[in-house]
Design an enzyme around this catalytic site. Structure first.
Site, PDB file in Angstrom:
ATOM      1  N   HIS A 429      -0.143   0.737  -4.792  1.00  0.00           N
ATOM      2  CA  HIS A 429      -0.158   1.324  -6.113  1.00  0.00           C
ATOM      3  C   HIS A 429       1.308   1.101  -7.025  1.00  0.00           C
ATOM      4  O   HIS A 429       2.280   0.997  -6.190  1.00  0.00           O
ATOM      5  CB  HIS A 429      -0.570   2.860  -6.140  1.00  0.00           C
ATOM      6  CG  HIS A 429       0.495   3.633  -5.479  1.00  0.00           C
ATOM      7  ND1 HIS A 429       1.402   4.292  -5.812  1.00  0.00           N
ATOM      8  CD2 HIS A 429       0.346   4.071  -3.931  1.00  0.00           C
ATOM      9  CE1 HIS A 429       2.091   4.974  -5.153  1.00  0.00           C
ATOM     10  NE2 HIS A 429       1.613   4.980  -3.910  1.00  0.00           N
ATOM     11  N   CYS A 448       0.666   5.550   1.644  1.00  0.00           N
ATOM     12  CA  CYS A 448       0.291   4.626   0.665  1.00  0.00           C
ATOM     13  C   CYS A 448       1.365   3.377   0.314  1.00  0.00           C
ATOM     14  O   CYS A 448       2.470   3.762   0.755  1.00  0.00           O
ATOM     15  CB  CYS A 448      -0.305   5.203  -0.703  1.00  0.00           C
ATOM     16  SG  CYS A 448      -1.875   6.091  -0.433  1.00  0.00           S
TER      17      CYS A 448
END
Length: 537
Positions: A429, A448
């Site tokens: 992301h 992440c």
């Protein structure tokens, strides 16, 4: 390699008869030998269900110990492969090659022959599995290595081998990737280098920079010459040439390439060649864990290199910096493979439960208005009025609400996220924290993978299904609405961890072991018998 063994005369008769399919017509004495051999094989194989299944399928006829060129070629190919196991960073002692040779030389009875037959098969399936998919079980070494190793059926190894050219089959077992071949060559190069004394004296003292001179500069010069980053030189001064050599070294080790030999750079320069060889051997084991088709187009995230790449037909077509998980429990990014299915433009951030209860609930107990950028909702999706809520009554187990950050420039996920749905809740992301990409070591996330150039990453993915990927992306972005964009063709994602890997020339580059995983892998390999032995002649 020609191998001859002293097999019993009757076993020779039995083997020839089996090859001709004449077992039922043999004299009683020969038939007795056939039965004795089968019983010996069955007994020896009983401790290994897979090997036993193989022999049952072939009515216990021999694979290795029959008379004739075919069986001899199988024996020779196997012993040759086992003798060269160390080339792959595998422990030769694991396969008992000397014991096998002694056992074959000592054959005197049909029972001996049956035991040799099974011993060869068991050595073969052990080696085949190790060289194709690795010596270790990844998750047993580190719980964050979630990789599903493509294990092959052990009985299948024997069945396939029985129908194949022995040497060709064994040569095809290891990974056939350019990376694996390069690592094998680098392993041999480092073994020769170590045999010659390594890189010489280490560089003592503190920071060195352009203009400095003295013994430490000379030691730095000599070490960089031996490492191959500097042509032979008599300079005693930290001049432009030496500065450029330091930059080359820094670039090849994932360091800030400023040409200054600070503490971090000197620590890497002083790392012994033996430690680098360990990293290469670990990387070979890791390559075996990933020994399957990776996709003509795939995404490769190397955690230690802090990069994310798109690979098309073996060539890097896009690369960007990344941020990975912090080096603390439950935040380290796991290793696994999956398939990217879609991206979400203008995403909401649905705060993971672990972050809600560990980070935000303590704040809400003392101040209901804390974390005001997040929307709190109940189990039916209705917004909770903070002023009416008594958060002090809840514990981590009883807190009944969800927390979400709506789309926007300040969203923790930035303006786009890339999804490959998985049980670990890991994805790639954007992030508003752009300053982190300037750091040398970029381990800051909750697990992440954050991308420095997420828009460009999106363009590269959408180019496979749009004539105007940039226009398509921004037409959705400017709406401000959370929008899911399917990838018409899913893209495999491989999140890996390599402290050693080959550059475009096939030379090894090295990175820091940020999570200590490779140290644990080396320790496990060492316990299994892998050692930094002498160069094989």
């Amino acid at each position: 390699m020609r191998l001859t063994f002293r097999f019993p005369f009757r076993a020779t008769v039995f083997s020839a008869a089996c090859a001709l399919g004449l077992a039922v017509a043999l004299p009683a004495s020969a038939q007795t030998q056939v039965t004795a051999f089968k019983q010996a094989v069955a007994e020896a194989a009983s401790v290994d269900a897979d090997v036993a299944a193989f022999y049952r399928q072939r009515d216990y006829s021999p694979l290795w110990t029959a008379e004739g060129e075919e069986a001899r070629a199988r024996r020779a190919a196997l012993l040759d492969a086992l003798s060269g196991a160390s080339v792959h960073g595998l422990p030769e002692g694991r396969y008992g090659i000397e014991t096998l040779k002694a056992q074959m030389a000592a054959v005197r009875t049909t029972r001996d022959l049956g035991q040799v037959e099974v011993a060869l098969s068991r050595a073969f399936v052990t080696y085949a599995k190790d060289v194709q998919t690795g010596l270790l079980t990844p998750s047993k070494v580190d719980e964050d290595i979630k990789r599903d190793v493509p294990l092959h059926d052990r009985t299948g190894y024997l069945t396939e081998f029985s129908q194949a050219n022995p040497q060709s089959y064994l040569r095809a077992l290891p990974p056939v990737t350019a990376e694996y071949r390069a690592l094998m060559k680098e392993k041999l190069r480092f073994e020769h280098l170590i045999a010659l004394g390594g890189w010489g004296a280490t560089v003592s003292g503190g920071k060195l920079e352009p203009g400095d001179e003295g013994p430490a500069v000379i030691a730095l010069r000599n070490r960089l010459v031996t490492m191959g980053y500097l042509e032979r030189s008599a300079t005693r001064v930290y001049d432009k040439t030496l500065e450029q050599a330091v930059r080359k070294f820094q670039f090849a080790h994932g360091l800030l390439a400023d040409g200054v030999a600070g503490d971090g750079t000197l620590s890497e320069i002083n790392t012994p060649a033996e430690e680098r060889l360990k990293s290469i051997i670990v990387a070979m084991e890791r390559e075996r864990w990933l020994n399957h088709e990776r996709g003509e187009r795939h995404i490769l995230v190397n955690q230690t290199d802090f990069t994310a790449k798109i690979i098309d037909h073996g060539r890097v077509t896009f690369q960007t910096r990344s941020v990975v998980g912090m080096n603390v429990h439950d935040r380290r990014s796991p290793e696994f493979s999956d398939e990217m299915e879609h991206m979400i433009i203008n995403p909401s951030w649905h705060v993971p439960r672990s972050i809600v209860v560990k980070e935000y609930l303590p704040k809400l107990r003392s101040n209901p208005g804390a974390a005001g950028h997040l929307i709190i909702t109940d189990s039916r999706g209705r917004r909770v009025n903070r002023a009416d809520a008594d958060f002090s009554q809840y514990t981590g187990n009883s807190f009944p609400f969800d927390m979400r950050q709506p789309p926007g420039n300040g969203n923790a996920l930035g303006l786009v996220k890339f999804m490959f749905p998985n049980r670990y809740n890991i994805y790639l992301h954007d992030t508003p924290q752009k300053h982190l990409f300037k750091r040398e070591v970029r381990a800051f996330s909750h697990g992440c993978i954050r991308l420095a150039e997420p828009f460009e990453f999106a363009y590269a993915l959408l180019a496979a299904q749009s004539d105007d990927p940039q226009g398509l992306f921004h037409s959705i972005l400017k709406t401000g609405r959370e929008t899911k964009v399917e990838l018409e063709k899913h893209v495999p994602v491989h999140i890996i961890y390599r402290t050693a890997f080959a550059d475009d020339r096939g030379r090894a580059e090295f990175r820091r072991d940020v999570y200590g995983r490779d140290a644990r892998i080396w320790a496990a390999l060492s316990r299994a018998g892998v050692a930094l032995g002498p160069v094989q002649g």
